[in-house]
Design an enzyme around this catalytic site. Structure first.
Site, mmCIF file in Angstrom:
data_model
loop_
_atom_site.group_PDB
_atom_site.id
_atom_site.type_symbol
_atom_site.label_atom_id
_atom_site.label_comp_id
_atom_site.label_asym_id
_atom_site.label_seq_id
_atom_site.Cartn_x
_atom_site.Cartn_y
_atom_site.Cartn_z
ATOM 1 N N LYS A 105 0.845 -1.190 0.000
ATOM 2 C CA LYS A 105 0.000 0.000 0.000
ATOM 3 C C LYS A 105 0.885 1.246 0.000
ATOM 4 O O LYS A 105 1.897 1.294 0.706
ATOM 5 C CB LYS A 105 -0.908 -0.019 1.231
ATOM 6 N N SER A 161 -9.333 1.588 2.982
ATOM 7 C CA SER A 161 -8.541 2.389 2.072
ATOM 8 C C SER A 161 -7.505 1.580 1.312
ATOM 9 O O SER A 161 -6.892 2.062 0.358
ATOM 10 C CB SER A 161 -7.849 3.515 2.859
ATOM 11 N N SER A 166 -9.689 -0.707 7.143
ATOM 12 C CA SER A 166 -9.093 -0.686 5.808
ATOM 13 C C SER A 166 -8.432 -1.990 5.397
ATOM 14 O O SER A 166 -8.142 -2.189 4.215
ATOM 15 C CB SER A 166 -8.067 0.448 5.715
#
Length: 596
Positions: A73, A147, A171
């Site tokens: 990420k 996210s 997330s």
């Protein structure tokens, strides 16, 4: 290509694949999904060269994650590659990788790309990025969840073996549920957040997306290391969660606490999951869930929003108008919060932590829907804040209350979208939750991700906690035999009955009064012998070992699935005068024959 960790390791060991071939194939596949907006930066051949060259100088599978490709990420640092947190103006190039990334690289894993995300990790939707909406791996018109959107969707599309996300409010679990993946939200502090752009610094964790619980465990086992550079780091050995029953008691929200926003597909799936667990003999207890639902509101309705502002204050003040409008609006709200608000929130959380503590006297873990429902990208565009809040119903309280959690898929809905549940328990329960997930996953789902990769059979002995060790017994310590009490009184629990690899001869040793077997590994004429595998608290292993008479001892025993556990073995000299009983297949069969 099958990107599951065990499959790649087998292919490497048999010489069928090399890491370079795997990376080249995955790069080609990546090009087929450009319209999914999965990535912010894909490593070039030049950037990948140091990782591949290092592996080519070592033996295949010589490291725990040798040649295993993964995604990161883009709020987690990878040395020499820009970190953007999905905001180009914020971008910087770190000199060093985040601690967790470096641990994985040191273990042989290969970083492939930095993935798209909701900007500054503010969102559960996957639509709040200037790099484009990240699309669901099953339905292009549905949200991927956020996210950690790109990390989840890229794994679901079989473009890597595992991926890293972060999880402050869900997330690492919401995208797992929407893309048919395992999502591990570790206990706070077990995976270092050094080198991670903060969202809510006191509540952030690095999360792991995997195709199955066994892969998640292998990554967690490498990455869960204390870190002196992270003031929030915790040593797993210092956490002592409540002991679990052999078959855990599972709590679920009562009827008032089950909220699906008229999504009958989601409701039916959760109810079917509960029914199936009950049919398997699990004790399911309904719990008034009001306290947890109220605690969830503190994360965005309380002063913790101020931590998002504090993390990027100088940048935010200079670039507010350049942020995603929804993200900017949420962070800007912190300007209206005071120190008094922070203290009020702290007091409210302290009360919630105390009030929810008692539940663990009655249950071992909780199970909730991971999300109440799922939305299309069009729906999110119409109500980005309200619908995002819906998605956090069962996720926002987790870090505030200091839980470990695992999101597990439970099949496809009638509309062919994935759904699932989340198991959670007090901090330090990570391995126990993964073990439970491994035992259940393939009963609800036969394939993982969006590319129909099979879910492996459970492997209970893999999931040792730092406090326990798997121990194989073959004779008088079996259930129902004279020395089984030596295990029970030391807190050991039975994991499974299985067999050894077909590499052993089995004997009844001379002497008594208690008859004893001897297990001896051989290069020829070996057979599979029945064993029980028990989980033994490590602090009691020494006293147990002191009870074992010569020529018996503890060593490594290979099981029929290829794994190895500690178990009873016999020194070769011990079989002098012994009776060869290999043909019986195990002590229980031999004793039955003797009783006839």
């Amino acid at each position: 290509m099958d990107c599951r960790i065990a499959s790649l390791r087998q292919a490497y060991g048999e010489g069928q694949l090399t890491p370079r071939q795997v990376v080249e194939s995955l790069h080609q596949q990546t090009g087929h999904y450009t319209d999914y907006n999965l990535f912010i930066h894909v490593l070039t051949d030049e950037e990948l060269a140091p990782y591949l060259n290092r592996l080519e100088e070592s033996e295949p599978n010589s490291l725990p994650l040798w040649g295993i490709p993964f995604m990161i990420k883009d709020n987690i640092d990878l040395a020499g590659i820009p970190t953007t947190a999905a905001c180009e103006e914020f971008a910087y190039v770190p000199e060093h990788s985040a601690t967790v990334v470096q641990l994985l690289i040191d273990a042989g894993a290969i970083p492939l790309a930095k993935t798209n995300m909701d900007q500054f990790a503010t969102g559960l939707v996957g639509t709040r990025s200037p790099y484009g909406v990240c699309h669901n791996a099953f339905d292009f018109n549905m949200i991927s969840g956020g996210s950690s959107s790109g990390s989840a969707a890229s794994l679901a599309l079989n473009l890597c073996s595992f991926s890293l996300g972060t999880d402050t409010a869900g997330s690492g679990r919401v995208p797992a549920a929407f893309n048919n993946l395992i999502g591990l939200k570790p206990s706070k502090g077990l995976l270092s957040t050094s080198g991670v752009v903060p969202a809510v610094r006191s509540q952030d964790v690095v999360s792991i997306f995997a195709l199955n619980a066994q892969d998640a465990y292998k990554v967690f086992d490498v990455a869960a290391q204390p870190d002196d550079t992270d003031e929030f780091s915790r040593d797993e050995m210092a956490l002592t969660p409540p002991a679990w029953a052999a078959k855990p008691v599972i709590g679920i929200p009562d009827a008032a606490g089950l909220i699906f926003y008229d999504d009958h597909e989601a409701q039916a799936n959760f109810e079917a999951t509960v029914t199936q667990l009950k049919s398997q003999g699990f004790d399911i207890k309904e719990i008034d869930f009001t306290l947890w639902l109220e605690t969830a509101k503190l994360l965005y309705g309380g002063a913790w929003v101020a931590e998002r502002y504090a993390a990027i204050e100088a940048f935010f003040e200079a670039h507010e108008t350049q942020l995603d409008p929804t993200v900017g609006g949420i962070i800007a709200g912190a300007r209206n919060l005071s120190a008094a608000d922070a203290y009020k929130g702290s007091y409210a959380l302290q009360q919630a932590q105390r009030d929810t503590r008692a539940v663990w006297q009655d249950i071992n873990c909780f199970m909730t829907p991971t999300t109440p429902t799922i939305f299309s990208t069009e729906q999110i565009e119409q109500d980005p804040v309200g619908l995002n809040s819906v998605l956090g119903t069962y996720t926002n309280f987790m870090n505030l209350l200091d839980y470990a959690a695992v999101a597990m898929p439970t099949g496809l809905r009638n509309d062919s979208l994935p759904t699932g549940v989340t198991f959670f328990a007090p901090a330090g329960s990570d391995r126990a939750l993964l073990k439970l997930t491994d035992a259940l996953h393939n009963q609800f789902n036969k394939t993982a991700g969006a590319k129909a990769l099979p879910i492996p059979a459970p492997k209970a002995e893999l999931f040792d906690t730092p406090h326990t060790i798997s121990l194989a017994v073959v004779g008088a310590h079996l259930v129902g035999f004279p020395l089984n009490g030596q295990l029970i009184e030391r807190g050991a629990t039975l994991l499974q009955t299985t067999k050894t690899a077909p590499k052993y001869r089995f004997y009844q040793l001379a002497g008594g009064p208690i008859l004893k077997p001897g297990l001896v590994k051989t290069n020829t004429d070996g057979a599979s012998i029945e064993v029980e595998v028990w989980s033994m608290p490590k602090q009691h292993l020494g006293t147990f070992l002191a009870l074992i008479p010569s020529p018996l001892g503890l060593g490594k025993v290979e099981l029929i699935d290829g794994s190895q556990v500690v178990g009873f073995i016999c020194e070769p000299y011990g079989i002098e005068g012994a009776t060869d009983i290999t043909h019986t297949g195990g002590w229980r069969n031999w004793m039955k024959q003797n009783a006839l």
